[in-house]
Design a protein around this motif. Structure first.
Motif, PDB file in Angstrom:
ATOM      1  N   ASP A  51       0.842  -1.190   0.000  1.00 62.24           N
ATOM      2  CA  ASP A  51       0.000   0.000   0.000  1.00 62.24           C
ATOM      3  C   ASP A  51       0.879   1.242   0.000  1.00 62.24           C
ATOM      4  OD1 ASP A  51      -2.131   1.709   0.114  1.00 62.24           O
ATOM      5  OD2 ASP A  51      -2.418   1.521   2.274  1.00 62.24           O
TER       6      ASP A  51
ATOM      7  N   GLN B 118      -0.187   4.498  -0.575  1.00 57.67           N
ATOM      8  CA  GLN B 118      -0.837   5.678  -0.012  1.00 57.67           C
ATOM      9  C   GLN B 118      -1.038   5.563   1.493  1.00 57.67           C
ATOM     10  OE1 GLN B 118      -1.514   8.281  -2.132  1.00 57.67           O
ATOM     11  NE2 GLN B 118      -1.917   9.483  -0.313  1.00 57.67           N
TER      12      GLN B 118
ATOM     13  N   GLU C 227      -3.743   4.343   3.120  1.00 59.53           N
ATOM     14  CA  GLU C 227      -5.124   4.343   3.594  1.00 59.53           C
ATOM     15  C   GLU C 227      -5.633   2.926   3.840  1.00 59.53           C
ATOM     16  OE1 GLU C 227      -7.190   6.468   0.597  1.00 59.53           O
ATOM     17  OE2 GLU C 227      -6.597   8.450   1.339  1.00 59.53           O
TER      18      GLU C 227
ATOM     19  N   GLU D 161      -6.695   1.153   7.497  1.00 62.48           N
ATOM     20  CA  GLU D 161      -7.956   0.450   7.754  1.00 62.48           C
ATOM     21  C   GLU D 161      -7.709  -0.962   8.269  1.00 62.48           C
ATOM     22  OE1 GLU D 161     -12.040  -0.833   5.305  1.00 62.48           O
ATOM     23  OE2 GLU D 161     -10.442   0.325   4.330  1.00 62.48           O
TER      24      GLU D 161
ATOM     25  N   VAL E 264      -1.328  13.022   2.819  1.00 56.62           N
ATOM     26  CA  VAL E 264      -2.193  11.892   3.178  1.00 56.62           C
ATOM     27  C   VAL E 264      -1.359  10.727   3.707  1.00 56.62           C
ATOM     28  CG1 VAL E 264      -3.874  10.237   2.297  1.00 56.62           C
ATOM     29  CG2 VAL E 264      -3.922  12.612   1.509  1.00 56.62           C
TER      30      VAL E 264
ATOM     31  N   CYS F   8      -1.767   9.100   7.401  1.00 54.25           N
ATOM     32  CA  CYS F   8      -2.111   7.685   7.570  1.00 54.25           C
ATOM     33  C   CYS F   8      -1.037   6.937   8.356  1.00 54.25           C
ATOM     34  CB  CYS F   8      -2.312   7.040   6.200  1.00 54.25           C
ATOM     35  SG  CYS F   8      -3.755   7.645   5.292  1.00 54.25           S
TER      36      CYS F   8
ATOM     37  N   THR G 204      -1.455   5.100  11.904  1.00 58.45           N
ATOM     38  CA  THR G 204      -1.081   3.681  11.991  1.00 58.45           C
ATOM     39  C   THR G 204      -0.076   3.448  13.104  1.00 58.45           C
ATOM     40  OG1 THR G 204      -1.457   3.443   9.610  1.00 58.45           O
ATOM     41  CG2 THR G 204      -0.156   1.750  10.694  1.00 58.45           C
TER      42      THR G 204
END
Length: 684
Positions: free
Chosen positions: A288, A290, A292, A296, A373, A377, A381
């Motif tokens: 990942d 980015q 985001e 999640e 962003v 994130c 995290t």
């Protein structure tokens, strides 16, 4: 009745326009006209192609129920449908039209004459993907035999492969009511219909996978003779969800897949399912860009661990180790600055809403990574996983044991939590550092005897990483973390600890003596003497890297050469006490590193070479002879049952010399010595 005249024909025509009753005389001319047209078309048409045969067979199968097919027919149908979907994906998710419907599209009058019959044929038709979904659903099977379970498993895997090829690389957004009210071109409308049908079938497939896994126990009780087949089908459903998460984490219904996969990472009944789900989550963390999706998934994992802790249930350590795959690079202070920048940009967008909407649309189509962003994130995290680690370290059940004397479920997670903290310790802020160091000190003082070797080493490694990172300016005595390290070195003598924890031990020693300067020479000498003693008893794949580290310490601290002198030449009072808790109380200079002289005759040439190099104060050739590199090579040799032996190749005496060697000056070999002339004086 009288003979039919013109009035009779007119009456029949009137009945046709008025949609008269079915089955009367008005239907017969239409039937005859259709039969003549079909006969003429069949006589003029050429031989059917392979695609037409597949379509005809597809239509025949649709009209016949799937439940009546045999196992081989179901397998053949799965293969043919998969091939047809790959050949024409645009028509795979739409309901196909029959030949009669195509004819009535051109002849509306005839289609209106038989509306009920055409509706009956259309309702029995299904799309190709819907047929595959029916084949993968056990509710469509007539019996619970193992053959139908195997064909359902085959259809499930086939649909997975199809979606992996057909899913787009973007997230589908269905048009709103305002957008559908606007007239658009035909291509745009076809694209909307295709995306809508694709999402519908994809959602149906996800529901099928989740339902198959949830009903695994219920299906097994229906027919106990095929319990293994049912369990295999359920495992296939979860593995399919894992593959979809790895292939298309950006696509729609991502949260639904994550909820199932994350919940099954802690599966205690099937290790295969738990391992596959953990691998899928680690793949999401690592790929990942980015941040985001990783955020999640991290929140879902943290929520799962918190719920299991609150109910007192066990959490598998591999669940916590998935956090190690997170590529966290942003410091928490940098993330705070990124949040302030994002808030400033949000205020600007409020002034011009149209410009904000345009920027959002452009950001969706842009493939670059938004640094603001990403920082936000990664900060959230980091905060989530740090809170999870602290929840484990501060748990009240940490020192408790079970009824059988085994460690509690919280103690099983301690090594993984400390390993994760050691990785992210340099990213946390100064407020968290103070609390973290205090927790680590209490842990080493109260539970050092009960902790396993990997947990103790990770605790020490976390402390050094924190002190070398954000806590470098803090006035902390690092002796509190060096002293426990001295007591953990002898545990490497066992084969299990030597094979699993030698790398971590070398990293801790490197952080304690090479990355920082040890002011106490007595403490450094005590560690060298302890490592030499352990190398005498440890396996070769542990003794060689430890001796290599001893060579590094001898060159880093020149006063350590006193250990290489003869004991009779050293003037020192007292005796060496290796069992002391504090290395400064061991009196290491009262003895010598006599173990190096013994290790010169070790069976492993690598151990003997480094023992001789340490005794002669020979420098290492880095990075070839780095301790971790030696450890890797020695472990590989041990796993392959390879023992290096010195080999000296000699030239055969009858072998011909090369041209290069013949040009060199060679010393003549004298085999027979001719006695010199003595003129026979000795005989006279």
């Amino acid at each position: 009745m009288g003979p039919k005249g013109k009035g009779g024909k007119a009456a029949v025509g009137t009945k046709k326009r008025e949609r008269g009753p079915k089955g009367g005389a008005a239907e017969r001319p239409n039937k005859k006209r259709k039969e003549k047209r079909n006969d003429a078309g069949s006589s003029d048409a050429a031989a059917p192609t392979r695609k037409q045969k597949l379509q005809a067979q597809h239509q025949n199968v649709i009209l016949s129920p799937i439940q009546s097919l045999t196992r081989q027919e179901r397998i053949d149908l799965i293969a043919e449908l998969s091939e047809a979907i790959l050949e024409d994906p645009s028509s795979a998710f739409s309901t196909p039209k029959t030949e009669s419907q195509k004819e009535h599209d051109s002849e509306e009058a005839e289609a209106e004459a038989e509306p009920e019959r055409e509706t009956e044929h259309i309702t029995t038709k299904k799309s190709k993907m819907k047929l595959l979904l029916d084949l993968a659903d056990l509710r469509q099977a007539p019996t619970t035999e193992e053959d139908h379970v195997s064909t359902a498993r085959l259809a499930m895997v086939s649909i997975l492969a199809l979606f992996q090829d057909l899913l787009p690389s973007y997230r589908i957004r269905l048009p709103t009511a305002a957008e559908t009210a606007v007239r658009v071109n035909r291509e745009k409308k076809l694209l909307w219909n295709y995306e809508r049908s694709l999402l519908t079938h994809y959602q149906a497939y996800l529901k099928l996978l989740e339902r198959t896994w949830d009903q695994r126990n219920k299906l097994a009780t229906v027919d106990p003779s095929v319990v293994t087949a049912y369990q295999g089908l359920a495992v296939t459903a979860v593995l399919s969800l894992c593959e979809l998460l790895k292939t298309a984490p950006h696509f729609n219904f991502r949260s639904n897949i994550l909820s199932v996969v994350v919940r099954q990472t802690n599966n205690l009944t099937c290790d295969e399912v738990s391992e596959a789900c953990c691998v899928a989550v680690r793949h999401v963390f690592a790929t990942d860009a980015q941040g985001e999706i990783a955020l999640e998934a991290t929140r879902s994992m943290a929520k799962l661990i918190k719920e299991r802790f609150s109910t007192g249930n066990r959490v598998v350590p591999r669940v916590l180790k998935t956090f190690l795959s997170l590529p966290l690079r942003v410091h928490e202070d940098e993330a705070q600055a990124a949040k302030l920048a994002a808030a400033a940009n949000a205020k600007k967008r409020k002034k011009d809403k149209e410009l904000a909407e345009i920027e959002n649309d452009m950001r969706e189509g842009d493939a670059t990574v938004d640094k603001i962003v990403l920082a936000r994130c990664q900060s959230e995290t980091l905060q989530t996983i740090t809170l999870t680690y602290f929840r484990i370290l501060k748990s009240d059940d940490l020192g408790k044991k079970g009824t059988d004397g085994s460690s509690s479920h919280v103690a099983e997670l301690l090594p993984a939590a400390l390993e994760g903290l050691a990785k992210v310790a340099h990213l946390i802020n100064i407020d968290t550092v103070v609390d973290l160091l205090q927790v680590l000190k209490d842990l080493l003082k109260q539970h050092i005897g009960d902790l396993p070797l990997d947990a103790a080493l990770n605790c020490i490694m976390t402390a050094f990483q924190t002190l070398h990172g954000p806590g470098r300016e803090m006035p902390v005595d690092q002796k509190e973390f060096v002293v426990p390290l001295y007591s953990q070195i002898p545990f490497l003598c066992t084969e299990h600890n030597a094979w699993n924890h030698t790398d971590l031990m070398i990293q801790c020693l490197n952080a304690a003596f090479l990355k920082r300067r040890e002011l106490s020479t007595v403490r450094a000498a005590a560690f060298i003497k302890q490592m030499c003693t352990v190398a005498l008893h440890a396996p070769s794949y542990t003794a060689a890297p430890i001796l290599a580290f001893v060579r590094q310490m001898i060159h880093r601290y020149p006063s350590m050469n006193q250990l290489l002198e003869n004991e009779q030449e050293v003037v020192m009072s007292g005796a060496y006490t290796p069992d002391a808790e504090d290395p400064e109380h061991t009196n290491p200079f009262a003895t010598s590193a006599w173990e190096l002289a013994t290790l010169k005759f070790h069976v492993s040439p690598m151990v003997a070479e480094h023992a001789e190099g340490a005794a002669s104060e020979k420098m290492l050739q880095l990075p070839v002879e780095a301790p971790l590199t030696i450890r890797k090579n020695a472990s590989q040799d041990t796993s392959e049952c390879y023992i290096a032996q010195p080999f000296h190749q000699k030239r055969h005496p009858l072998a011909e010399r090369s041209d290069d060697n013949s040009k060199k000056r060679r010393r003549t070999q004298v085999r027979f010595i001719t006695p010199r002339q003595t003129q026979n004086y000795h005989l006279k």
